[in-house]
Design a protein around this motif. Structure first.
Motif, mmCIF file in Angstrom:
data_model
loop_
_atom_site.group_PDB
_atom_site.id
_atom_site.type_symbol
_atom_site.label_atom_id
_atom_site.label_comp_id
_atom_site.label_asym_id
_atom_site.label_seq_id
_atom_site.Cartn_x
_atom_site.Cartn_y
_atom_site.Cartn_z
ATOM 1 N N UNK A 8 62.000 44.666 87.616
ATOM 2 C CA UNK A 8 61.700 45.994 87.121
ATOM 3 C C UNK A 8 62.058 46.078 85.662
ATOM 4 N N UNK A 9 63.481 45.782 85.672
ATOM 5 C CA UNK A 9 63.891 46.195 84.248
ATOM 6 C C UNK A 9 63.473 45.239 83.487
ATOM 7 N N UNK A 10 63.378 43.859 83.873
ATOM 8 C CA UNK A 10 62.878 42.990 82.836
ATOM 9 C C UNK A 10 61.226 43.059 82.376
ATOM 10 N N UNK A 11 60.721 43.381 83.486
ATOM 11 C CA UNK A 11 59.222 43.976 83.170
ATOM 12 C C UNK A 11 58.940 45.021 82.313
ATOM 13 N N UNK A 12 59.740 45.916 82.564
ATOM 14 C CA UNK A 12 59.522 47.063 81.515
ATOM 15 C C UNK A 12 59.811 46.565 79.927
ATOM 16 N N UNK A 13 61.042 45.909 79.686
ATOM 17 C CA UNK A 13 61.462 45.379 78.571
ATOM 18 C C UNK A 13 60.482 44.595 78.032
ATOM 19 N N UNK A 14 59.824 43.746 78.661
ATOM 20 C CA UNK A 14 58.511 42.894 78.089
ATOM 21 C C UNK A 14 57.664 43.717 77.856
ATOM 22 N N UNK A 15 57.364 44.620 78.495
ATOM 23 C CA UNK A 15 55.935 45.570 78.216
ATOM 24 C C UNK A 15 56.040 46.204 77.012
ATOM 25 N N UNK A 16 57.308 46.222 76.501
ATOM 26 C CA UNK A 16 57.582 47.160 75.308
ATOM 27 C C UNK A 16 57.165 46.124 74.184
ATOM 28 N N UNK A 17 57.297 44.810 74.508
ATOM 29 C CA UNK A 17 56.952 43.833 73.436
ATOM 30 C C UNK A 17 55.496 43.294 73.555
ATOM 31 N N UNK A 18 54.883 43.308 74.884
ATOM 32 C CA UNK A 18 53.752 42.912 75.036
ATOM 33 C C UNK A 18 52.704 44.134 75.856
ATOM 34 N N UNK A 19 52.563 45.176 74.960
ATOM 35 C CA UNK A 19 52.082 46.206 75.622
ATOM 36 C C UNK A 19 50.643 46.118 76.411
ATOM 37 N N UNK A 20 49.959 45.156 76.047
ATOM 38 C CA UNK A 20 48.497 44.846 76.529
ATOM 39 C C UNK A 20 48.406 43.675 77.448
ATOM 40 N N UNK A 21 49.726 43.335 78.109
ATOM 41 C CA UNK A 21 49.749 42.305 79.087
ATOM 42 C C UNK A 21 49.722 42.945 80.408
ATOM 43 N N UNK A 22 48.506 42.747 81.107
ATOM 44 C CA UNK A 22 48.077 43.601 82.207
ATOM 45 C C UNK A 22 49.097 43.082 83.348
ATOM 46 N N UNK A 23 49.374 42.014 83.526
ATOM 47 C CA UNK A 23 50.190 41.243 84.600
ATOM 48 C C UNK A 23 51.456 42.149 84.784
ATOM 49 N N UNK A 24 52.198 42.442 83.582
ATOM 50 C CA UNK A 24 53.389 43.210 83.515
ATOM 51 C C UNK A 24 53.373 44.570 84.345
ATOM 52 N N UNK A 25 52.174 45.357 84.032
ATOM 53 C CA UNK A 25 52.275 46.633 84.516
ATOM 54 C C UNK A 25 51.569 46.561 86.002
ATOM 55 N N UNK A 26 50.853 45.364 86.340
ATOM 56 C CA UNK A 26 50.756 45.072 87.814
ATOM 57 C C UNK A 26 51.741 44.838 88.684
ATOM 58 N N UNK A 27 52.692 44.006 87.932
ATOM 59 C CA UNK A 27 53.912 43.583 88.598
ATOM 60 C C UNK A 27 54.867 44.858 88.768
ATOM 61 N N UNK A 28 55.071 45.542 87.941
ATOM 62 C CA UNK A 28 55.766 46.863 87.958
ATOM 63 C C UNK A 28 55.297 47.761 88.863
ATOM 64 N N UNK A 29 54.011 47.807 88.942
ATOM 65 C CA UNK A 29 53.179 48.903 89.917
ATOM 66 C C UNK A 29 53.501 48.407 91.262
ATOM 67 N N UNK A 30 53.396 47.090 91.587
ATOM 68 C CA UNK A 30 53.689 46.545 92.900
ATOM 69 C C UNK A 30 54.956 46.549 93.502
ATOM 70 N N UNK A 31 56.221 46.546 92.693
ATOM 71 C CA UNK A 31 57.270 46.641 92.725
ATOM 72 C C UNK A 31 57.675 48.132 93.258
ATOM 73 N N UNK A 32 57.134 49.067 92.476
ATOM 74 C CA UNK A 32 57.560 50.513 92.664
ATOM 75 C C UNK A 32 56.370 51.012 93.989
ATOM 76 N N UNK A 33 55.473 50.391 94.283
ATOM 77 C CA UNK A 33 54.569 50.871 95.547
ATOM 78 C C UNK A 33 55.198 50.157 96.831
#
Length: 91
Positions: A8-33
């Motif tokens: 989750x921490x790595x996905x959050x960091x990557x999302x700051x660099x690639x804000x339109x990469x949908x799979x990052x948001x999807x993966x973070x959402x899956x972990x939190x769910x």
């Protein structure tokens, strides 16, 4: 910190660099769910992140819609609902 938390921490960091990469948001959402520790789950944040992933994919990726559904499968703790309503009232 467990593997899910590290990811989750790595996905959050990557999302700051690639804000339109949908799979990052999807993966973070899956972990939190679906976090193995129920106290670490955050259904409201999971839904927000999955909705962002859905927007980025025009709601056409099955895995994103599956993640969005997973966020709705878990009850939202009362403390989170209270915080969400507080944010709404402050707007």
């Amino acid at each position: 910190m467990g593997l899910a938390d590290e990811a989750l921490a790595q996905f959050r960091e990557a999302a700051q660099r690639k804000p339109n990469w949908y799979s990052l948001y999807n993966n973070m959402a899956w972990i939190l769910a679906t976090h193995p520790d129920p106290s670490r789950r955050d259904p409201l944040e999971s839904i927000r992140l999955a909705e962002r992933a859905a927007e980025l994919t025009d709601h056409r990726r099955a895995e994103v819609l599956d993640t969005l559904a997973a966020g709705h499968d878990f009850p939202v703790p009362e403390r989170m609902v209270d915080a969400e309503f507080q944010q709404i009232w402050e707007q």
